[in-house]
Design a protein around this motif. Structure first.
Motif, PDB file in Angstrom:
ATOM      1  N   ARG A  96       0.825  -1.219   0.000  1.00  0.00           N
ATOM      2  CA  ARG A  96       0.000   0.000   0.000  1.00  0.00           C
ATOM      3  C   ARG A  96       0.848   1.253   0.000  1.00  0.00           C
ATOM      4  O   ARG A  96       1.935   1.278   0.557  1.00  0.00           O
ATOM      5  N   GLU A  97       0.309   2.254  -0.611  1.00  0.00           N
ATOM      6  CA  GLU A  97       1.087   3.493  -0.718  1.00  0.00           C
ATOM      7  C   GLU A  97       1.053   4.281   0.589  1.00  0.00           C
ATOM      8  O   GLU A  97       0.025   4.379   1.243  1.00  0.00           O
ATOM      9  N   VAL A  98       2.225   4.803   0.949  1.00  0.00           N
ATOM     10  CA  VAL A  98       2.304   5.628   2.160  1.00  0.00           C
ATOM     11  C   VAL A  98       1.659   6.972   1.851  1.00  0.00           C
ATOM     12  O   VAL A  98       1.910   7.555   0.804  1.00  0.00           O
ATOM     13  N   ARG A  99       0.820   7.437   2.752  1.00  0.00           N
ATOM     14  CA  ARG A  99       0.164   8.724   2.506  1.00  0.00           C
ATOM     15  C   ARG A  99       1.156   9.866   2.632  1.00  0.00           C
ATOM     16  O   ARG A  99       1.895   9.954   3.601  1.00  0.00           O
ATOM     17  N   SER A 100       1.176  10.700   1.627  1.00  0.00           N
ATOM     18  CA  SER A 100       2.082  11.839   1.621  1.00  0.00           C
ATOM     19  C   SER A 100       1.583  12.876   2.614  1.00  0.00           C
ATOM     20  O   SER A 100       0.390  13.019   2.826  1.00  0.00           O
ATOM     21  N   LYS A 101       2.524  13.618   3.197  1.00  0.00           N
ATOM     22  CA  LYS A 101       2.121  14.695   4.116  1.00  0.00           C
ATOM     23  C   LYS A 101       1.694  15.939   3.357  1.00  0.00           C
ATOM     24  O   LYS A 101       1.284  16.920   3.952  1.00  0.00           O
ATOM     25  N   PHE A 102       1.806  15.894   2.018  1.00  0.00           N
ATOM     26  CA  PHE A 102       1.401  17.042   1.211  1.00  0.00           C
ATOM     27  C   PHE A 102       0.110  16.729   0.477  1.00  0.00           C
ATOM     28  O   PHE A 102      -0.200  15.560   0.235  1.00  0.00           O
ATOM     29  N   PRO A 103      -0.648  17.768   0.086  1.00  0.00           N
ATOM     30  CA  PRO A 103      -1.899  17.524  -0.643  1.00  0.00           C
ATOM     31  C   PRO A 103      -1.639  16.731  -1.929  1.00  0.00           C
ATOM     32  O   PRO A 103      -0.530  16.759  -2.455  1.00  0.00           O
ATOM     33  N   ARG A 104      -2.661  16.031  -2.409  1.00  0.00           N
ATOM     34  CA  ARG A 104      -2.523  15.306  -3.667  1.00  0.00           C
ATOM     35  C   ARG A 104      -2.985  16.253  -4.776  1.00  0.00           C
ATOM     36  O   ARG A 104      -4.139  16.650  -4.829  1.00  0.00           O
ATOM     37  N   TYR A 105      -2.038  16.628  -5.633  1.00  0.00           N
ATOM     38  CA  TYR A 105      -2.363  17.589  -6.680  1.00  0.00           C
ATOM     39  C   TYR A 105      -2.659  16.842  -7.978  1.00  0.00           C
ATOM     40  O   TYR A 105      -1.792  16.101  -8.457  1.00  0.00           O
ATOM     41  N   PRO A 106      -3.860  17.022  -8.553  1.00  0.00           N
ATOM     42  CA  PRO A 106      -4.174  16.314  -9.798  1.00  0.00           C
ATOM     43  C   PRO A 106      -3.231  16.745 -10.922  1.00  0.00           C
ATOM     44  O   PRO A 106      -3.023  17.935 -11.122  1.00  0.00           O
ATOM     45  N   GLY A 107      -2.647  15.760 -11.588  1.00  0.00           N
ATOM     46  CA  GLY A 107      -1.725  16.081 -12.678  1.00  0.00           C
ATOM     47  C   GLY A 107      -0.269  16.073 -12.258  1.00  0.00           C
ATOM     48  O   GLY A 107       0.616  16.197 -13.093  1.00  0.00           O
ATOM     49  N   LEU A 108      -0.023  15.916 -10.958  1.00  0.00           N
ATOM     50  CA  LEU A 108       1.368  15.913 -10.489  1.00  0.00           C
ATOM     51  C   LEU A 108       1.830  14.517 -10.053  1.00  0.00           C
ATOM     52  O   LEU A 108       2.837  14.386  -9.378  1.00  0.00           O
ATOM     53  N   GLU A 109       1.071  13.494 -10.476  1.00  0.00           N
ATOM     54  CA  GLU A 109       1.343  12.117 -10.033  1.00  0.00           C
ATOM     55  C   GLU A 109       2.757  11.656 -10.368  1.00  0.00           C
ATOM     56  O   GLU A 109       3.320  10.815  -9.677  1.00  0.00           O
ATOM     57  N   ARG A 110       3.297  12.235 -11.433  1.00  0.00           N
ATOM     58  CA  ARG A 110       4.643  11.859 -11.859  1.00  0.00           C
ATOM     59  C   ARG A 110       5.690  12.182 -10.794  1.00  0.00           C
ATOM     60  O   ARG A 110       6.751  11.573 -10.747  1.00  0.00           O
ATOM     61  N   TRP A 111       5.392  13.174  -9.959  1.00  0.00           N
ATOM     62  CA  TRP A 111       6.386  13.709  -9.030  1.00  0.00           C
ATOM     63  C   TRP A 111       6.121  13.283  -7.593  1.00  0.00           C
ATOM     64  O   TRP A 111       4.993  13.347  -7.116  1.00  0.00           O
ATOM     65  N   GLU A 112       7.174  12.892  -6.921  1.00  0.00           N
ATOM     66  CA  GLU A 112       7.068  12.618  -5.491  1.00  0.00           C
ATOM     67  C   GLU A 112       7.499  13.891  -4.758  1.00  0.00           C
ATOM     68  O   GLU A 112       8.639  14.340  -4.899  1.00  0.00           O
ATOM     69  N   LEU A 113       6.571  14.475  -4.007  1.00  0.00           N
ATOM     70  CA  LEU A 113       6.913  15.703  -3.282  1.00  0.00           C
ATOM     71  C   LEU A 113       7.721  15.312  -2.037  1.00  0.00           C
ATOM     72  O   LEU A 113       7.280  14.503  -1.234  1.00  0.00           O
ATOM     73  N   VAL A 114       8.908  15.873  -1.920  1.00  0.00           N
ATOM     74  CA  VAL A 114       9.840  15.450  -0.869  1.00  0.00           C
ATOM     75  C   VAL A 114       9.800  16.379   0.342  1.00  0.00           C
ATOM     76  O   VAL A 114       9.720  15.945   1.473  1.00  0.00           O
ATOM     77  N   GLU A 115       9.887  17.667   0.081  1.00  0.00           N
ATOM     78  CA  GLU A 115       9.821  18.637   1.186  1.00  0.00           C
ATOM     79  C   GLU A 115       9.343  19.972   0.657  1.00  0.00           C
ATOM     80  O   GLU A 115       9.437  20.243  -0.538  1.00  0.00           O
TER      81      GLU A 115
END
Ligand code: ADP
Ligand code: MG
Length: 316
Positions: free
Chosen positions: A1-20
């Motif tokens: 299962r995918e770990v929930r990111s601490k940042f909002p999920r932005y539609p269209g930005l799935e390609r990128w993993e937001l790090v900080e």
């Protein structure tokens, strides 16, 4: 299962993993991000702009920012990599400046040596020289929050300078490594073209009137807008050298008055050991008269800028 990111999920930005989160502004959050496809091998910065909070003028300004950045190509300017939009957001993918804001580094070190200040300001000036002389662009928002950098390791000083008045909180910036920097600061990158403006188009084949027939107000407009960046450059240089800005007051009315009159001083004891040459350069930048104020060319030719090698604080 995918770990929930601490940042909002932005539609269209799935390609990128937001790090900080790297920073924010009135309508934006800027993140350090990693390309999941691996096409970009190093991290990037993504400026996520909340379109839904903006009116049509503000939206148009974002598109203008992108249009201007798209044509810029300089080692001291953050590169635009991609631009896209979703229903609610604009996504501006930028070259990452991993060190973040120069602002935080001034706070950390209290103030910079003359060598480190020169290392920083020359790079900002090179970006301005490119914008003003080659691209016909004025930045109009030069300040330590919009000056970013690549970090370098700090090499501890062999002979740390003796402490002086005002040095109580000073963190040692370490040895200056020629061509590299000091105090953790390497290459400088200018960001934030949100207020920038085109004063003349570069790739227009048809000249807009023969030069000899251009009205003085047009020529002056161009000159004045460039001089705005030169004033800001003077404010930044002043701040780097002593750790506080040339113009400041609790009251916005008093501050406005001081700026309008160009009332600043090289305050003792903080400026006592800073070279007269650096002060001379700052005085030519913080000249209230925009026609007298140094241009980027005059700045580059000033002895303090041309001086290479150490400029010790005790050499007046
Ligand atoms: P605003 O127009 O809202 O001020 P900026 O473009 O200045 O937006 O970005 C806001 C902040 O985000 C910057 O002050 C900086 O801290 C951070 N930032 C912006 N671009 C980058 C980048 N390319 N690399 C690292 N941090 C960045
Ligand atoms: Mg900004």
């Amino acid at each position: 299962r995918e770990v929930r990111s601490k940042f909002p999920r932005y539609p269209g930005l799935e390609r990128w993993e937001l790090v900080e989160k790297m920073g924010d502004g009135a309508f934006s959050n800027v993140y350090r991000a990693r390309d999941r496809t691996g096409a970009y091998t190093s991290d990037v910065a993504i400026k996520v702009v909340r379109k839904y909070e903006m009116n049509s003028t503000q939206r148009a300004n974002i598109l203008k920012e992108v249009t201007i950045m798209r044509k810029l190509d300089h080692p001291n300017i953050v590169r635009l990599l991609e631009f896209s939009e979703a229903k609610q957001y604009y996504y501006i993918v930028l070259e990452l400046a991993p060190g973040g804001e120069l602002f935080h580094q001034i706070v950390k070190l209290t103030y910079f040596s003359e060598e480190l200040s020169r290392h920083v300001i020359i790079q900002v000036a090179k970006a301005l020289e490119y914008l003003h002389e080659e691209q016909g662009v004025v930045h109009r928002d030069i300040k330590p929050e919009n000056i970013l950098f690549y970090p370098i390791p700090v090499v501890p000083s062999k002979n740390p300078k003796p402490r002086q008045a005002g040095d109580e909180d000073k963190v040692d910036e370490g040895e200056f490594i020629p061509g590299k920097g000091a105090g953790g600061i390497g290459q400088i990158k200018i960001a934030d073209f949100g207020l920038s403006k085109i004063i003349w188009e570069t790739n227009t084949t048809t000249p807009c009137g023969t030069v000899g027939y251009t009205a003085p107000e047009i020529v002056k407009d161009e000159m004045y807008s460039k001089s705005v960046d030169m004033w800001a450059l003077g404010c930044v240089l002043y701040t780097l050298l002593c750790g506080f800005p040339p113009f400041y007051d609790e009251s916005i009315e008093v501050l406005t008055e001081k700026v309008a009159k160009g009332q600043f001083t090289f305050l003792s004891p903080w400026w006592d050991d800073i070279s007269k040459s650096a002060q001379d350069l700052i005085s030519h930048l913080l000249d209230v008269n925009p026609e007298r104020r140094y241009t980027i060319t005059e700045f580059m030719n000033h002895p303090w800028i041309r001086a290479s090698g150490p400029t010790p604080r005790d050499e007046k």
